[in-house]
Write an enzyme that holds these catalytic residues in place. Structure first.
Site, mmCIF file in Angstrom:
data_model
loop_
_atom_site.group_PDB
_atom_site.id
_atom_site.type_symbol
_atom_site.label_atom_id
_atom_site.label_comp_id
_atom_site.label_asym_id
_atom_site.label_seq_id
_atom_site.Cartn_x
_atom_site.Cartn_y
_atom_site.Cartn_z
ATOM 1 C CE LYS A 1 5.158 48.489 15.900
ATOM 2 N NZ LYS A 1 5.244 47.808 17.198
ATOM 3 C CB VAL B 1 7.757 40.867 19.519
ATOM 4 C CG1 VAL B 1 6.862 41.671 18.626
ATOM 5 C CG2 VAL B 1 7.091 39.551 19.841
ATOM 6 C CD GLU C 1 15.701 33.326 20.678
ATOM 7 O OE1 GLU C 1 15.353 34.501 20.685
ATOM 8 O OE2 GLU C 1 15.363 32.502 21.569
ATOM 9 C CB ALA D 1 14.836 42.694 22.898
ATOM 10 C CB VAL D 2 15.838 38.411 27.051
ATOM 11 C CG1 VAL D 2 17.144 38.369 26.280
ATOM 12 C CG2 VAL D 2 15.996 39.227 28.341
ATOM 13 C CB ALA E 1 -1.304 48.116 23.273
ATOM 14 C CG HIS F 1 -9.750 41.659 -8.717
ATOM 15 N ND1 HIS F 1 -8.698 40.809 -8.451
ATOM 16 C CD2 HIS F 1 -9.533 42.172 -9.956
ATOM 17 C CE1 HIS F 1 -7.875 40.798 -9.490
ATOM 18 N NE2 HIS F 1 -8.353 41.616 -10.424
HETATM 19 P P1 FAD Z 1 2.033 50.107 30.336
HETATM 20 O O1 FAD Z 1 1.809 50.593 28.963
HETATM 21 O O2 FAD Z 1 3.378 49.634 30.704
HETATM 22 O O3 FAD Z 1 1.611 51.307 31.300
HETATM 23 C C1 FAD Z 1 1.762 51.254 32.676
HETATM 24 C C2 FAD Z 1 1.898 52.681 33.189
HETATM 25 O O4 FAD Z 1 1.781 52.651 34.607
HETATM 26 C C3 FAD Z 1 3.256 53.306 32.885
HETATM 27 O O5 FAD Z 1 3.072 54.633 32.427
HETATM 28 C C4 FAD Z 1 3.956 53.308 34.235
HETATM 29 O O6 FAD Z 1 4.875 54.367 34.383
HETATM 30 C C5 FAD Z 1 2.770 53.483 35.162
HETATM 31 N N1 FAD Z 1 2.982 53.011 36.528
HETATM 32 C C6 FAD Z 1 3.489 51.839 36.945
HETATM 33 N N2 FAD Z 1 3.463 51.756 38.285
HETATM 34 C C7 FAD Z 1 2.927 52.923 38.720
HETATM 35 C C8 FAD Z 1 2.632 53.443 40.005
HETATM 36 N N3 FAD Z 1 2.876 52.740 41.112
HETATM 37 N N4 FAD Z 1 2.100 54.669 40.072
HETATM 38 C C9 FAD Z 1 1.843 55.403 38.961
HETATM 39 N N5 FAD Z 1 2.087 54.960 37.725
HETATM 40 C C10 FAD Z 1 2.618 53.734 37.612
HETATM 41 N N6 FAD Z 1 1.839 45.924 21.995
HETATM 42 C C11 FAD Z 1 0.988 45.882 20.951
HETATM 43 O O7 FAD Z 1 -0.164 45.476 21.115
HETATM 44 N N7 FAD Z 1 1.372 46.290 19.700
HETATM 45 C C12 FAD Z 1 2.621 46.743 19.461
HETATM 46 O O8 FAD Z 1 2.943 47.103 18.323
HETATM 47 C C13 FAD Z 1 3.537 46.792 20.539
HETATM 48 N N8 FAD Z 1 4.792 47.245 20.339
HETATM 49 C C14 FAD Z 1 5.656 47.315 21.407
HETATM 50 C C15 FAD Z 1 6.948 47.763 21.171
HETATM 51 C C16 FAD Z 1 7.847 47.845 22.216
HETATM 52 C C17 FAD Z 1 9.240 48.332 21.947
HETATM 53 C C18 FAD Z 1 7.419 47.489 23.526
HETATM 54 C C19 FAD Z 1 8.375 47.602 24.687
HETATM 55 C C20 FAD Z 1 6.142 47.034 23.764
HETATM 56 C C21 FAD Z 1 5.244 46.940 22.708
HETATM 57 N N9 FAD Z 1 3.952 46.453 22.887
HETATM 58 C C22 FAD Z 1 3.101 46.377 21.824
HETATM 59 C C23 FAD Z 1 3.465 46.029 24.206
HETATM 60 C C24 FAD Z 1 2.608 47.146 24.831
HETATM 61 O O9 FAD Z 1 3.389 48.326 24.918
HETATM 62 C C25 FAD Z 1 2.132 46.730 26.197
HETATM 63 O O10 FAD Z 1 1.461 45.486 26.121
HETATM 64 C C26 FAD Z 1 1.154 47.761 26.749
HETATM 65 O O11 FAD Z 1 1.764 49.031 26.854
HETATM 66 C C27 FAD Z 1 0.658 47.326 28.128
HETATM 67 O O12 FAD Z 1 -0.204 48.287 28.621
HETATM 68 P P2 FAD Z 1 -0.402 48.490 30.198
HETATM 69 O O13 FAD Z 1 -1.374 49.595 30.330
HETATM 70 O O14 FAD Z 1 -0.682 47.203 30.845
HETATM 71 O O15 FAD Z 1 1.039 48.933 30.738
HETATM 72 P P1 NAD Z 2 9.787 38.125 23.468
HETATM 73 O O1 NAD Z 2 9.273 37.221 24.506
HETATM 74 O O2 NAD Z 2 8.947 38.411 22.293
HETATM 75 O O3 NAD Z 2 11.173 37.597 22.906
HETATM 76 C C1 NAD Z 2 12.255 37.376 23.748
HETATM 77 C C2 NAD Z 2 13.208 36.433 23.032
HETATM 78 O O4 NAD Z 2 14.405 36.396 23.788
HETATM 79 C C3 NAD Z 2 12.684 35.004 22.935
HETATM 80 O O5 NAD Z 2 12.865 34.532 21.620
HETATM 81 C C4 NAD Z 2 13.542 34.246 23.939
HETATM 82 O O6 NAD Z 2 13.760 32.891 23.576
HETATM 83 C C5 NAD Z 2 14.831 35.047 23.893
HETATM 84 N N1 NAD Z 2 15.653 34.961 25.102
HETATM 85 C C6 NAD Z 2 15.231 34.947 26.393
HETATM 86 N N2 NAD Z 2 16.303 34.925 27.218
HETATM 87 C C7 NAD Z 2 17.407 34.929 26.428
HETATM 88 C C8 NAD Z 2 18.807 34.931 26.691
HETATM 89 N N3 NAD Z 2 19.275 34.944 27.927
HETATM 90 N N4 NAD Z 2 19.652 34.942 25.631
HETATM 91 C C9 NAD Z 2 19.184 34.952 24.358
HETATM 92 N N5 NAD Z 2 17.870 34.939 24.066
HETATM 93 C C10 NAD Z 2 16.996 34.946 25.079
HETATM 94 O O7 NAD Z 2 10.159 39.479 24.265
HETATM 95 P P2 NAD Z 2 10.518 40.928 23.728
HETATM 96 O O8 NAD Z 2 10.922 40.904 22.313
HETATM 97 O O9 NAD Z 2 11.420 41.504 24.756
HETATM 98 O O10 NAD Z 2 9.115 41.655 23.843
HETATM 99 C C11 NAD Z 2 8.422 41.657 25.081
HETATM 100 C C12 NAD Z 2 6.949 41.673 24.833
HETATM 101 O O11 NAD Z 2 6.528 42.976 24.426
HETATM 102 C C13 NAD Z 2 6.479 40.770 23.718
HETATM 103 O O12 NAD Z 2 6.373 39.431 24.122
HETATM 104 C C14 NAD Z 2 5.146 41.359 23.416
HETATM 105 O O13 NAD Z 2 4.215 40.910 24.364
HETATM 106 C C15 NAD Z 2 5.396 42.832 23.596
HETATM 107 N N6 NAD Z 2 5.662 43.453 22.276
HETATM 108 C C16 NAD Z 2 4.695 43.366 21.320
HETATM 109 C C17 NAD Z 2 4.921 43.906 20.081
HETATM 110 C C18 NAD Z 2 3.861 43.781 19.029
HETATM 111 O O14 NAD Z 2 2.736 43.454 19.385
HETATM 112 N N7 NAD Z 2 4.154 44.028 17.763
HETATM 113 C C19 NAD Z 2 6.127 44.524 19.783
HETATM 114 C C20 NAD Z 2 7.096 44.575 20.764
HETATM 115 C C21 NAD Z 2 6.841 44.047 22.025
#
Ligand code: FAD
Ligand code: NAD
Length: 480
Positions: free
Chosen positions: A63, A197, A217, A282-283, A333, A457
């Site tokens: 973000k 996403v 995709e 990003a699959v 999250a 408004h």
């Molecule tokens: P995580 O955030 O993955 O945290 C798990 C933690 O556990 C990590 O620090 C890891 O190192 C630690 N861990 C794992 N195994 C062990 C172990 N054995 N011992 C000690 N530590 C360990 N979600 C949203 O809602 N809004 C968004 O805008 C959004 N944007 C995203 C953008 C990107 C690029 C990505 C990749 C994800 C995004 N997400 C978003 C998804 C969101 O980040 C996850 O859904 C969220 O972080 C999940 O929380 P969690 O606590 O389950 O796991």
């Molecule tokens: P995603 O599931 O959102 O999208 C993956 C895309 O890749 C899909 O459209 C799928 O059809 C495509 N795909 C899968 N295999 C493929 C292949 N071999 N070749 C081409 N296309 C393929 O997954 P993501 O974008 O990696 O994000 C993972 C997750 O992280 C999200 O589903 C979401 O839960 C979380 N996330 C959330 C936010 C948010 O809340 N704003 C932002 C980023 C990530």
């Protein structure tokens, strides 16, 4: 000394300090439980960085870059419409990345402070669940492992990116989300595998900064879980912005040759190659449970690799719970955090409940996409009798004033009871507008309820109001 006061013995041990784990830890401490949180994430500065994927390489840094790149794009492309001209426009990518890193550091440091303030004992390193709710902690600093004992254990180990065959992450040319948040210059050509996403959000960042972005995709369209009206509208907007989509494309492999990434793909036309400077994969993401469970821990995994839990987040072992990305449900999250809170409240003997039907989704592109509840295609498939209302931002005064007239609000309500079944928004501030709709749905509100509430408004929220009125065919500012 009571058992609870013995060193190394806790009421609750949480493995994982992401939004699932760290929020659960704070709530557990608030409830008077002696709490430990183990997290192994190390920040760029080599220091512990609790906050998980979300704070370090996910929600927050993406973000930060989305906002920075949005400002750059607006100055270059939209200020002129407002009568503002800028003589020369440059971008300093290392400074932009450093700003993002500063925000990450502030927030992960904030979690450390919150732990201290709430008396959560933080352990930086790896946790592993043994039998009998024992947890082995291996410190990140290389000192010997120790054993901790818990009354309850919460597993919150999160998720990691999925890799695809013949496309190997190298951290420089072929990257995952973490790599794409750290480019030191704008790639001239960025390939993105997956128009989901992450692909859309990070593709938008680098496209706004000047990269030619091509999304490859596998499906014939994108965002299959979004309402069809919204995904189609979004596709048109993204195409106007210059994002290029290759749908129905199978990536067969990628190789780095002379600092370029050669991607071999197959579509209806047959096999072809595209060349990029960087490739983001990003699959999707998969639950991360490597080294988390000893073979005799008793915790079962599903065939999709998720930790098996029931509706209340209980695993197959009494007293061991799991939340967030490592279990079923959307990888978000806010879902992880609310699950964490619900679990510790149950551990403390309180009632707890999460309504998974009203978890909002937001995609932070421009326009933003947000929704809650059922899509129109889901209602059709389920044979539900519904009414639909919609309102375009092009007819909303505030949207026009600010130059954000793209998009619409669509509301779906039960045809007999009028209860709102889903709201779908593509447009500016959709991330904020959806909150009103989540509240309405949590209270089993009807479209009539929203239609009768006074909305300020001029605001974008009037588009939600008008969509609610339109369900009953009585929107004011559009032909019904
Ligand atoms: P995580 O955030 O993955 O945290 C798990 C933690 O556990 C990590 O620090 C890891 O190192 C630690 N861990 C794992 N195994 C062990 C172990 N054995 N011992 C000690 N530590 C360990 N979600 C949203 O809602 N809004 C968004 O805008 C959004 N944007 C995203 C953008 C990107 C690029 C990505 C990749 C994800 C995004 N997400 C978003 C998804 C969101 O980040 C996850 O859904 C969220 O972080 C999940 O929380 P969690 O606590 O389950 O796991
Ligand atoms: P995603 O599931 O959102 O999208 C993956 C895309 O890749 C899909 O459209 C799928 O059809 C495509 N795909 C899968 N295999 C493929 C292949 N071999 N070749 C081409 N296309 C393929 O997954 P993501 O974008 O990696 O994000 C993972 C997750 O992280 C999200 O589903 C979401 O839960 C979380 N996330 C959330 C936010 C948010 O809340 N704003 C932002 C980023 C990530």
């Amino acid at each position: 000394m009571t058992e609870q006061n013995m060193p190394g013995t806790f009421d609750v041990i949480i493995i994982g300090g992401g939004p699932g784990g760290y929020v659960a830890a704070i709530r557990a401490a608030q409830l008077g439980l002696k709490t430990a949180c183990i997290d192994m994430f190390t920040g760029k500065d080599g220091k512990p960085a609790p906050g998980g994927t979300c704070l370090n390489v996910g929600c927050i840094p993406s973000k930060a870059l989305l906002d920075s790149s949005k400002y750059f794009h607006h100055v270059g492309h939209e200020f002129a419409d407002h009568g503002i001209s800028v003589k020369s426009l440059t971008v300093d990518i290392p400074k932009m990345i450093a700003r993002k890193d500063g925000i990450v550091k502030k927030l992960t440091g904030g979690v450390t402070q919150l732990f201290k303030g709430n008396r959560v004992e933080f352990f930086h390193g790896r946790g592993r669940l043994l039998a009998g709710k024992q947890v082995e902690f291996t410190p990140a600093d290389g000192t010997p492992a120790i054993s901790l004992q818990a009354g309850s254990v919460i597993l919150a180990s999160g998720s990691v990116p999925i890799a695809i065959p013949n496309v190997t992450f190298d951290g420089e040319f072929i990257v995952d989300n973490a790599g794409a948040l750290d480019f030191t210059s704008v790639p001239r050509r960025l390939g993105v595998i997956g128009a989901g996403v992450i692909g859309l959000e990070l593709g938008s960042v680098w496209s706004r900064l000047g990269a030619e972005v091509v999304l490859l995709e596998a499906l014939e369209g994108f965002l299959p879980t979004a309402d069809i009206t919204i995904s189609q509208h979004a596709a048109r907007e993204f195409a106007k912005q210059g994002l290029k989509f290759h749908f129905g494309t199978l990536v067969k492999g990628a190789n780095v040759v002379k600092k370029e990434v050669l991607v071999t793909l197959e579509d209806k036309q047959g096999e072809s190659q595209l060349t990029f400077d960087k490739l983001l994969v990003a699959v999707g993401r998969k639950p991360y449970t490597d080294g988390l469970l000893s073979p005799d821990s008793g915790v079962r995994l599903t065939d999709r690799g998720q930790i098996e839990v029931d509706g209340q987040s209980r695993t197959s072992v009494p007293g061991v719970w799991a939340v967030g990305d490592c279990v079923r449900g959307p990888m978000l999250a806010h879902k992880a955090s609310e699950e964490g809170i619900a679990v510790v409240e149950q551990i403390a003997g309180k009632p707890a409940h999460i309504c998974f039907d009203t978890v909002p989704w937001v995609i932070y592109t421009e326009p933003e996409i947000a929704w809650v509840g059922k899509t129109e295609q889901e209602l059709k498939k389920a044979g539900v009798n519904y009414r639909s209302g919609s309102f375009p931002f092009a007819a909303n005064g505030r949207a026009l004033a600010s130059g954000n007239s793209a998009g619409l609000v669509k509301m779906l309500a039960d045809a007999e009871t009028d209860e709102i079944l889903g709201v779908h928004i593509v447009g500016a501030s959709a991330s904020e507008l959806i909150a009103e709709c989540v509240v309405a749905m949590e209270f089993h509100g009807s479209s009539e309820d929203l239609a009768r509430i006074v909305h300020a408004h001029p605001t974008l929220s009037e588009a939600v109001h008008e969509a609610a009125l339109h369900v009953d065919g009585r929107a004011i500012h559009r032909g019904n």
